[in-house]
Design a protein around this motif. Structure first.
Motif, short mmCIF file in Angstrom:
data_model
loop_
_atom_site.label_atom_id
_atom_site.label_comp_id
_atom_site.label_asym_id
_atom_site.label_seq_id
_atom_site.Cartn_x
_atom_site.Cartn_y
_atom_site.Cartn_z
N TRP A 27 12.06 -26.79 44.65
CA TRP A 27 10.60 -26.97 44.66
C TRP A 27 10.08 -27.70 43.43
CZ3 TRP A 27 7.22 -25.19 41.04
CH2 TRP A 27 7.72 -24.25 40.14
N ASN A 28 10.73 -27.59 42.31
CA ASN A 28 10.20 -28.23 41.10
C ASN A 28 10.87 -29.55 40.78
OD1 ASN A 28 12.62 -27.20 40.31
ND2 ASN A 28 11.87 -26.16 38.48
N ASN A 41 11.42 -33.57 40.84
CA ASN A 41 10.44 -34.66 40.80
C ASN A 41 10.19 -35.30 42.15
OD1 ASN A 41 10.03 -34.40 38.07
ND2 ASN A 41 11.60 -35.91 37.54
#
Length: 65
Positions: A59-60, A62
């Motif tokens: 989810w995090n 780029n």
């Protein structure tokens, strides 16, 4: 162009909606269907958990939408 990584999240949402509908409307047979085919902890792959694991891990990033 950047990679599109929203497929697993959208698939998980859709599959969970289907599972909720089946659980609410199909009785004992629906519970068995969900347990056996959509969220089977007895298998190394299951439709919901695999996609949720991908979302949690990515989810995090780029390129994650």
């Amino acid at each position: 162009m950047r990679p599109q990584n929203d497929g697993p999240a959208l698939r998980a949402i859709t599959t969970m909606r289907i599972a909720n509908y089946v659980l609410a409307n199909e009785g004992a047979g629906g519970h068995q269907l969900v347990a056996d085919d959509l969220y089977c902890k007895c298998d190394s792959w299951n439709a919901i958990q695999t996609d949720l694991d991908y979302v949690v891990d990515s989810w995090n990033s780029n390129s994650y939408d």
